[in-house]
Design an enzyme around this catalytic site. Structure first.
Site: not given
Ligand code: CO
Length: 185
Positions: A98-99, A140, A144, A50
């Site tokens: 989610c960002l 979660h 990623h 991210q």
């Protein structure tokens, strides 16, 4: 240092991340920057893809969830090279955001526990079972590292309803109160 969040659309978010030497000299600064970035954006977890790095590194601070789940009152984690070895067969349905997908929240079904090995920031090896909110957050974030996003777990109909929003996100037509980089702008 606050780092920009990579939004939905970046191919990097779809890549399987690589293990790293847990004693890498640059790791300490990166972990500090990831915590700072996560706090700045009010996230409870952040995975390295991210912030644009395809490596197996996650930071988590679940303390803001302690009101709902007292076991979160001291849940602050650095997960280096996490690998899930086992998952529960019972599942739970919980709302997630989610960002990398600002403005989207969906109910996501996941196993209610996982067994996961990892190194912490002191280079201590762990093989822990996570349950409840902890299991939810680590799964979660772990997604990623596997090139997955929470919207991969929702029904095709729900997913279809998000198409417009997702296409706008790729173009950077999205609002978030943190720094982000979209793939096409
Ligand atoms: Co996320």
């Amino acid at each position: 240092m606050i780092l920009p969040i990579y939004l939905y659309g970046w191919p990097l978010l779809r890549r399987v991340s690589e293990d790293i030497p847990p004693d890498s000299p640059w790791l300490k600064d990166l972990i500090a920057n990831m915590f700072e970035t996560m706090y700045h954006s009010d996230g409870v977890g952040l995975a390295a893809p991210q912030i644009g790095k395809s490596i197996r590194l996650i930071v988590i601070d679940g303390r803001s969830l302690a009101e709902d789940d007292p076991s979160m009152s001291d849940f602050v984690k650095v997960l280096i090279n996490p690998h899930i070895s086992e998952r529960g067969t019972d599942t739970a349905l919980v709302s997630e955001g989610c960002l990398s997908l600002p403005g989207i929240r969906e109910e996501v079904r996941r196993p209610d526990w996982v067994q996961m090995s990892y190194y912490d920031e002191h280079l201590v090896f762990h093989d822990d079972r996570f349950e409840g909110y902890a299991a939810r957050i680590v799964q979660h974030e772990y997604d990623h590292l596997e090139g997955k996003l929470f919207i991969d777990h929702i029904s095709p109909i729900r997913r279809k309803l998000l198409t417009g929003k997702l296409n706008q996100m790729i173009r950077g037509n999205v609002s978030a109160d943190y720094k982000f980089v979209s793939v096409k702008k």
